[in-house]
Write an enzyme that holds these catalytic residues in place. Structure first.
Site, short mmCIF file in Angstrom:
data_model
loop_
_atom_site.label_atom_id
_atom_site.label_comp_id
_atom_site.label_asym_id
_atom_site.label_seq_id
_atom_site.Cartn_x
_atom_site.Cartn_y
_atom_site.Cartn_z
N LEU A 360 42.32 -16.12 -35.13
CA LEU A 360 42.19 -15.42 -36.40
C LEU A 360 43.52 -14.82 -36.86
O LEU A 360 44.36 -14.47 -36.04
CB LEU A 360 41.15 -14.31 -36.29
N CYS A 361 43.65 -14.70 -38.16
CA CYS A 361 44.86 -14.08 -38.74
C CYS A 361 44.67 -12.57 -38.75
O CYS A 361 44.52 -11.94 -39.81
CB CYS A 361 45.09 -14.63 -40.15
N SER A 362 44.64 -11.98 -37.57
CA SER A 362 44.41 -10.54 -37.42
C SER A 362 45.17 -10.04 -36.21
O SER A 362 45.11 -10.65 -35.13
CB SER A 362 42.91 -10.26 -37.24
#
Length: 410
Positions: A360-362
């Site tokens: 995830l882009c987190s």
């Protein structure tokens, strides 16, 4: 640090440097499942954990499985043949429990916010409802009259004490769970025995405790409290649910719960209690203690990356599948769950430290920081241990547009 060194017991065997689950090498199991990530639960370890607890608990104590720990239908079916009852916390869990051979009278339904439709289903099924408030009791009575059925109930007591050092405290002080102990006598005096069947009490002071002495202290206080409240009962007490709270180790410094000590002291307490409650069934309600150690989460390394002197293993899993492992379920200081390279458990060389992240882009999508898995390569399988409880079921983020992980029982 050797990659096989863990701060928790490794219950899964290692053969030819591969983790074995359900008697199968992890690479073969991954091929059988068809894709990663996935959760896998081992039947043999489930049986082993139930047996270990049965061996130390007094034989007359009934063991219930708290389905919220892991409601996978196949897992619940497995437990139906091993334990004495189920505790559910939603209509969905109740339906899963009712699909097993377990009698409805051995299923209890707890939770402070049960909906009208859920209560109707429980009354119609003959499930025991754990009453958490006076308002809920009024609704149960109303629904019982509408259905022309006698609801089976227990009163959940919010005790004036808590289970010390528990990571999740469920009793003591202002709580949404249960009815304050001082309100119980008045409620019992007003209980319409022609409209509800009162069966007993439920007290759950806390969860995830690794200190046997503190669990015993809580059981001692619980029995003393029920002894006081029983003086106000107009019908015999059929059930006393003592809760659970038995923890499992996750992190460095976590001690193993001393089951032998717990069982010895529990037997003493129950022997004394039986003089006051000779016809009463005593229940312990356990979740992670039965399933937590029997499950792992498996994710595959997609890429290797170096950034400012740090190494990253980028996997196809992440926090949307296993929120607990990423530390986003209440950890004040993020700690790594125990994990390993499942298809190459031990490195030929001293493994270097690396970070394991999800897709995830987190910045919160971190499965492990500074872990001794530097020998991992793209395509390797990372196994996160102690993942049988509250893994997939504790991810409120949904799957963020990604496929959910598969679940298998082997």
């Amino acid at each position: 640090m050797n990659a096989l060194e863990h701060h928790v017991p490794l219950l899964f065997p290692v053969v030819n440097n591969e983790l074995m689950v359900g008697g199968m090498p992890i690479t073969r199991l991954a091929a059988r499942v068809g894709r990663t990530p996935f959760y896998v639960y081992d039947r043999a370890i489930i049986k082993q954990r139930v047996k270990a607890l049965r061996q130390v608990l007094p034989p007359e104590v009934h063991v219930h499985y708290a389905i919220k720990a892991n409601p996978m239908p196949a897992v619940v079916q497995q437990f139906a043949a091993l334990i004495d009852g189920f505790d559910v916390a939603s209509a969905r869990e109740m339906r899963i429990a009712l699909d097993t051979p377990m009698p409805a009278s051995h299923i209890s339904f707890a939770g402070p916010g049960k909906q009208r439709s859920e209560l109707s289903q429980a009354i119609a099924a003959g499930v025991v409802i754990i009453v958490e408030s006076e308002a809920e009791l009024e609704l149960i009575i109303q629904l019982g009259q509408e259905l022309a059925l006698l609801p089976q109930i227990m009163l959940r007591v919010n005790p004036p004490f808590e289970l010390k050092s528990s990571r999740m405290k469920m009793g003591g002080g202002a709580k949404p769970f249960g009815i304050d102990a001082e309100q119980i006598p008045t409620l019992l005096a007003q209980l319409p025995n022609d409209k509800v069947a009162f069966l007993g009490f439920h007290v759950f002071a806390g969860s995830q405790n690794l200190n046997a002495a503190e669990i015993i202290e809580s059981i001692t206080q619980t029995i003393a409290l029920i002894r006081q409240l029983s003086r106000h009962c107009t019908v015999p007490i059929k059930y006393i649910n003592l809760g659970g709270g038995f923890g499992i180790p996750y992190f460095p410094g976590d001690q193993l719960l001393d089951l032998k000590k717990l069982g010895t002291e529990f037997t003493k307490q129950l022997t004394q209690a039986k003089t006051d409650f000779p016809q009463t069934m005593f229940i312990v309600e356990l979740g992670r203690a039965l399933i937590g150690e029997a499950g792992i989460y498996v994710t595959q390394v997609t890429y290797l990356k170096e950034s400012h002197g740090q190494r990253f293993l980028i996997t196809d899993g992440g926090l949307h599948h296993h929120l607990n492992a990423t530390g986003n379920m209440g950890q004040l200081v993020r700690k790594n769950y125990p994990l390993l390279v499942a298809n190459r458990v031990v490195s030929d060389n001293e493994p270097s430290m690396t970070n394991v992240v999800g897709l995830l882009c987190s910045p919160r999508d971190i499965l492990a920081e500074n872990a001794p898995l530097g020998h991992a390569q793209a395509g390797d399988l990372i196994a996160i241990l102690q993942s049988g409880a509250y893994g997939l079921t504790a991810s409120p983020l949904g799957f963020l547009g990604h496929e959910p992980p598969l679940e298998v029982l082997v």
